[in-house]
Write a protein that holds these residues in place. Structure first.
Motif, PDB file in Angstrom:
ATOM      1  N   GLN A 189     -38.451  28.003 -14.127  1.00  0.00           N
ATOM      2  CA  GLN A 189     -38.413  26.543 -13.975  1.00  0.00           C
ATOM      3  C   GLN A 189     -39.360  26.081 -12.871  1.00  0.00           C
ATOM      4  O   GLN A 189     -40.045  25.062 -13.005  1.00  0.00           O
ATOM      5  N   ARG A 190     -39.404  26.847 -11.804  1.00  0.00           N
ATOM      6  CA  ARG A 190     -40.300  26.527 -10.695  1.00  0.00           C
ATOM      7  C   ARG A 190     -41.763  26.595 -11.149  1.00  0.00           C
ATOM      8  O   ARG A 190     -42.573  25.723 -10.831  1.00  0.00           O
ATOM      9  N   LEU A 191     -42.089  27.626 -11.927  1.00  0.00           N
ATOM     10  CA  LEU A 191     -43.458  27.796 -12.409  1.00  0.00           C
ATOM     11  C   LEU A 191     -43.853  26.652 -13.340  1.00  0.00           C
ATOM     12  O   LEU A 191     -44.969  26.122 -13.249  1.00  0.00           O
ATOM     13  N   ASP A 192     -42.933  26.248 -14.237  1.00  0.00           N
ATOM     14  CA  ASP A 192     -43.211  25.129 -15.148  1.00  0.00           C
ATOM     15  C   ASP A 192     -43.466  23.840 -14.366  1.00  0.00           C
ATOM     16  O   ASP A 192     -44.383  23.073 -14.694  1.00  0.00           O
ATOM     17  N   MET A 193     -42.649  23.594 -13.345  1.00  0.00           N
ATOM     18  CA  MET A 193     -42.800  22.376 -12.564  1.00  0.00           C
ATOM     19  C   MET A 193     -44.139  22.367 -11.830  1.00  0.00           C
ATOM     20  O   MET A 193     -44.850  21.351 -11.807  1.00  0.00           O
ATOM     21  N   LEU A 194     -44.504  23.514 -11.260  1.00  0.00           N
ATOM     22  CA  LEU A 194     -45.773  23.596 -10.533  1.00  0.00           C
ATOM     23  C   LEU A 194     -46.957  23.393 -11.465  1.00  0.00           C
ATOM     24  O   LEU A 194     -47.944  22.740 -11.094  1.00  0.00           O
ATOM     25  N   ARG A 195     -46.883  23.944 -12.668  1.00  0.00           N
ATOM     26  CA  ARG A 195     -47.983  23.785 -13.630  1.00  0.00           C
ATOM     27  C   ARG A 195     -48.116  22.328 -14.059  1.00  0.00           C
ATOM     28  O   ARG A 195     -49.227  21.823 -14.251  1.00  0.00           O
ATOM     29  N   PHE A 196     -46.968  21.647 -14.236  1.00  0.00           N
ATOM     30  CA  PHE A 196     -47.002  20.226 -14.575  1.00  0.00           C
ATOM     31  C   PHE A 196     -47.685  19.430 -13.458  1.00  0.00           C
ATOM     32  O   PHE A 196     -48.546  18.572 -13.714  1.00  0.00           O
ATOM     33  N   GLN A 197     -47.306  19.722 -12.215  1.00  0.00           N
ATOM     34  CA  GLN A 197     -47.914  19.029 -11.078  1.00  0.00           C
ATOM     35  C   GLN A 197     -49.406  19.335 -10.986  1.00  0.00           C
ATOM     36  O   GLN A 197     -50.224  18.443 -10.712  1.00  0.00           O
ATOM     37  N   GLN A 198     -49.748  20.587 -11.229  1.00  0.00           N
ATOM     38  CA  GLN A 198     -51.160  20.985 -11.171  1.00  0.00           C
ATOM     39  C   GLN A 198     -51.975  20.232 -12.234  1.00  0.00           C
ATOM     40  O   GLN A 198     -53.061  19.714 -11.928  1.00  0.00           O
ATOM     41  N   ASP A 199     -51.432  20.143 -13.447  1.00  0.00           N
ATOM     42  CA  ASP A 199     -52.133  19.424 -14.521  1.00  0.00           C
ATOM     43  C   ASP A 199     -52.296  17.944 -14.176  1.00  0.00           C
ATOM     44  O   ASP A 199     -53.367  17.356 -14.404  1.00  0.00           O
ATOM     45  N   GLU A 200     -51.237  17.349 -13.634  1.00  0.00           N
ATOM     46  CA  GLU A 200     -51.274  15.928 -13.305  1.00  0.00           C
ATOM     47  C   GLU A 200     -52.347  15.638 -12.255  1.00  0.00           C
ATOM     48  O   GLU A 200     -53.109  14.681 -12.368  1.00  0.00           O
ATOM     49  N   ILE A 201     -52.407  16.484 -11.232  1.00  0.00           N
ATOM     50  CA  ILE A 201     -53.387  16.276 -10.158  1.00  0.00           C
ATOM     51  C   ILE A 201     -54.796  16.587 -10.649  1.00  0.00           C
ATOM     52  O   ILE A 201     -55.752  15.849 -10.361  1.00  0.00           O
ATOM     53  N   THR A 202     -54.935  17.681 -11.410  1.00  0.00           N
ATOM     54  CA  THR A 202     -56.256  18.074 -11.902  1.00  0.00           C
ATOM     55  C   THR A 202     -56.827  17.022 -12.855  1.00  0.00           C
ATOM     56  O   THR A 202     -58.009  16.664 -12.779  1.00  0.00           O
ATOM     57  N   ASN A 203     -55.988  16.521 -13.746  1.00  0.00           N
ATOM     58  CA  ASN A 203     -56.440  15.505 -14.711  1.00  0.00           C
ATOM     59  C   ASN A 203     -56.831  14.200 -14.030  1.00  0.00           C
ATOM     60  O   ASN A 203     -57.614  13.413 -14.577  1.00  0.00           O
ATOM     61  N   ALA A 204     -56.294  13.972 -12.842  1.00  0.00           N
ATOM     62  CA  ALA A 204     -56.642  12.743 -12.113  1.00  0.00           C
ATOM     63  C   ALA A 204     -58.062  12.790 -11.579  1.00  0.00           C
ATOM     64  O   ALA A 204     -58.625  11.752 -11.205  1.00  0.00           O
ATOM     65  N   ASP A 205     -58.665  13.992 -11.519  1.00  0.00           N
ATOM     66  CA  ASP A 205     -60.063  14.150 -11.087  1.00  0.00           C
ATOM     67  C   ASP A 205     -60.317  13.423  -9.750  1.00  0.00           C
ATOM     68  O   ASP A 205     -61.166  12.533  -9.654  1.00  0.00           O
ATOM     69  N   LEU A 206     -59.554  13.805  -8.751  1.00  0.00           N
ATOM     70  CA  LEU A 206     -59.634  13.139  -7.442  1.00  0.00           C
ATOM     71  C   LEU A 206     -60.934  13.467  -6.722  1.00  0.00           C
ATOM     72  O   LEU A 206     -61.436  14.596  -6.813  1.00  0.00           O
ATOM     73  N   ARG A 207     -61.463  12.463  -6.035  1.00  0.00           N
ATOM     74  CA  ARG A 207     -62.678  12.657  -5.242  1.00  0.00           C
ATOM     75  C   ARG A 207     -62.466  12.037  -3.866  1.00  0.00           C
ATOM     76  O   ARG A 207     -61.945  10.906  -3.757  1.00  0.00           O
ATOM     77  N   LEU A 208     -62.878  12.751  -2.847  1.00  0.00           N
ATOM     78  CA  LEU A 208     -62.755  12.237  -1.485  1.00  0.00           C
ATOM     79  C   LEU A 208     -63.590  10.975  -1.329  1.00  0.00           C
ATOM     80  O   LEU A 208     -64.730  10.921  -1.790  1.00  0.00           O
ATOM     81  N   GLY A 209     -63.029   9.946  -0.734  1.00  0.00           N
ATOM     82  CA  GLY A 209     -63.746   8.691  -0.502  1.00  0.00           C
ATOM     83  C   GLY A 209     -63.653   7.722  -1.656  1.00  0.00           C
ATOM     84  O   GLY A 209     -64.089   6.564  -1.550  1.00  0.00           O
ATOM     85  N   GLU A 210     -63.077   8.175  -2.797  1.00  0.00           N
ATOM     86  CA  GLU A 210     -63.016   7.320  -3.976  1.00  0.00           C
ATOM     87  C   GLU A 210     -62.139   6.091  -3.722  1.00  0.00           C
ATOM     88  O   GLU A 210     -62.492   4.962  -4.092  1.00  0.00           O
ATOM     89  N   GLU A 211     -61.007   6.288  -3.093  1.00  0.00           N
ATOM     90  CA  GLU A 211     -60.076   5.177  -2.881  1.00  0.00           C
ATOM     91  C   GLU A 211     -60.714   4.085  -2.035  1.00  0.00           C
ATOM     92  O   GLU A 211     -60.580   2.886  -2.340  1.00  0.00           O
ATOM     93  N   GLU A 212     -61.423   4.482  -0.979  1.00  0.00           N
ATOM     94  CA  GLU A 212     -62.079   3.510  -0.106  1.00  0.00           C
ATOM     95  C   GLU A 212     -63.136   2.718  -0.882  1.00  0.00           C
ATOM     96  O   GLU A 212     -63.275   1.499  -0.722  1.00  0.00           O
ATOM     97  N   SER A 213     -63.913   3.439  -1.732  1.00  0.00           N
ATOM     98  CA  SER A 213     -64.951   2.784  -2.536  1.00  0.00           C
ATOM     99  C   SER A 213     -64.345   1.784  -3.518  1.00  0.00           C
ATOM    100  O   SER A 213     -64.854   0.666  -3.695  1.00  0.00           O
TER     101      SER A 213
END
Length: 565
Positions: A189-213
């Protein structure tokens, strides 16, 4: 040692100022006069637990101040002061404590504000208060290991420090091991939850400075109409019908013509010309910016949607985009470990086993040091008890079978055993000692520890409970022996103890205007004879008791002279 003590509004004490000296000081007086209250005030001064109940009735606060001198041998106190940033270069320490009816508590050391914990840390290295509470601790087997470690502190401290550090590391490692040995379902269950979180963050394609821009773009789009209107008005003022630039151009020609006639206008002409060209260039830039401005209705919605997505992620995984990216890296590592659980668990078990072996070696080293120290303590306790008329007593430090699990202080379980009469088996101290025997036992320990701790101020609060006759005399001589070269303050009801004192304070309770107050008088000469006579006889003092008191003082002088030589 304690030099000065000031107490204000503590219980029945309205105001009290006392000066103390080296040697043995005894405090006597009727029961309830306030002798123990002075010791209670000292206990509060050195970090004891405070209560508004201590404050004298009708007053807003109580105040206690104490002046101490410390010698170079008291390294523990000097180091504690230095570690807490308190200057004691003159080897003098002033402790202050104030308690208010509101519950507020103020502590100062050499004028510097301090916490109660720091006050207790410093105070415990300045003065050692022996009270009935310590009798209770002596009856508790769990306290005996601490006493043994205090006795052998110089020898045991380095190893105990290493053990405690390794023990903390071992506990942390063991907690990790327990987490990794949970049931398979929890880990899955822990592994499934971590993979879900990883997918959510990875799919968001975060970039440093993006929010400020995005925030900057949002600000521009939200104010598009105002920006466009202002730029249009500025351009019209320069190039429109208002002919701003044309008027400046005419001014430039006229000033230029004037400078042709009078050369002194040349600088002015150049300044106007420069302004014209700058305004002309600015008008061109305004036009360019207007041409670039393009409002797209859907763009603001897109930015709002992206910012909302980032805020959702921040609520889940971190306060900033950077924190979310860092959390994702941690997830990656844990997923890697969970995916290869067996390999990671094997490595962790190997590290845990190595740590356990190292901890076991340190624990066994502690045991060896303690067992050696126990033999020395037994020998010294026996010698002290002999001098206190307990020649037949046998004292033993008993080591139980080592604990199967490590504790914060090792694997040892220690208890003090004693036999007070010939033929009786050794039994735990808590099961065989009477009040008088317990008092002598604690006095023997204090006598020994006073040589080891570097504390030169020791307080005995009714240490002579339950003794009389020759035992009382032996206790009096033992207390005096502790006081030689240091300082002992002793509350006592025994005339033998009072006679051995170098300094004698009489504590009295008086009532004035329906208020009870405590007063202290330093006794000498006939006053001392009178007080010791009262202690011998009770209420009625006779010539016989006075003669007896005088003889006790004379005998005490001889004993003290012999001990000093």
């Amino acid at each position: 040692m304690l030099q000065e003590l000031t107490i204000r509004n503590f219980a029945i004490i309205e105001s009290l100022n006392l000066s103390f000296q080296e040697g043995m000081t005894v405090l006597t007086g009727e029961t309830g006069a306030g002798k123990s209250i002075i010791i209670d005030a000292l206990g509060l001064l050195v970090g004891g637990r405070g209560s508004v109940d201590f404050i004298r009735h009708g007053e807003e606060k109580l105040e206690i101040q104490g002046l101490f001198t410390i010698n170079a041998q008291n390294k523990g106190c000097l180091e504690a002061l230095e570690n807490n940033g308190i200057d004691a270069s003159d080897h003098m320490v002033v402790l202050e404590r104030t308690l208010f009816q509101s519950g507020k508590n103020t502590c100062r050391i050499n004028g510097k504000l301090a916490t109660t914990g720091v006050l207790r840390e410093i105070g415990s290295r300045l003065i050692d208060i022996h009270s009935q509470h310590e009798h209770q601790e002596l009856m508790n087997d769990e306290f005996h290991l601490q006493l043994l470690d205090r006795f052998a502190w110089k020898e045991i401290a380095p190893t105990l420090s290493q053990y405690k550090a390794k023990y903390a590391e071992y506990k942390e490692m063991k907690a990790k091991w327990h987490n990794w040995t949970k049931n398979e379902q929890e880990l899955a269950q822990r592994l499934d939850m971590l993979r879900f979180q990883q997918d959510e963050i990875t799919n968001a394609d975060l970039r440093l400075g993006e929010e400020e821009s995005l925030m900057e773009q949002k600000h521009v789009l939200a104010n598009f109409e105002k920006i466009n209107e202002n730029l249009q008005n500025a351009y019209t003022a320069l190039q429109g019908e208002e002919r701003g630039l044309e008027f400046v151009s005419e001014a430039m020609r006229y000033v230029g013509a004037a400078s042709d006639i009078l050369p002194e206008f040349k600088t002015l002409s150049e300044s106007v010309a420069s302004s014209f060209y700058l305004l002309e260039e600015s008008a061109m830039q305004i036009r360019q910016e207007l041409d670039k401005l393009e409002f797209q209705p859907g763009e603001l919605d897109t930015i709002e949607s992206r910012l909302n997505e980032l805020n959702q992620l921040k609520r889940k995984y971190g306060k900033t985009v950077e924190a979310i990216i860092h959390y994702n890296e941690e997830i990656d590592q844990e997923i890697l470990e969970l995916s290869d659980r067996e390999t990671h668990l094997g490595q962790l078990e190997k590290e845990l086993d190595n740590a356990k072996q190292e901890l076991q070696k340190l624990a066994e080293k502690l045991t060896t040091i303690r067992q050696k120290a126990a033999k020395q303590l037994e020998k010294q306790i026996k010698n002290e008890l002999n001098q206190l008329y307990m020649e037949k007593a046998i004292f033993q430090v008993n080591f139980a079978i080592p604990e199967s699990e490590f504790t914060e202080n090792g694997i040892d379980k220690v208890a003090f055993y004693m036999s007070t009469n010939p033929g009786e088996p050794l039994k735990p101290l808590s099961r065989i000692a009477s009040g008088g025997e317990l008092s002598r036992m604690m006095l023997a320990l204090k006598t020994i520890f006073s040589r080891h701790q570097g504390i030169t101020s020791i307080i005995f609060d009714e240490v002579d409970t339950g003794v009389s006759g020759r035992v009382a005399q032996a206790i009096a001589e033992k207390i005096y022996a502790v006081a030689v070269g240091s300082q002992v303050l002793c509350i006592s009801h025994l005339p033998q103890v009072a006679a051995m004192a170098d300094h004698h304070f009489y504590i009295a309770k008086t009532t004035t205007a329906n208020r009870t107050m405590t007063s202290v008088t330093a006794l000498s000469g006939d006053e001392k004879v009178e007080e010791i006579s009262r202690m011998i006889a009770g209420i009625e003092v006779t010539d016989v008791t006075k003669q007896h008191a005088t003889e006790m003082l004379t005998q005490a002088t001889k004993i003290k002279s012999a001990k000093q030589n």
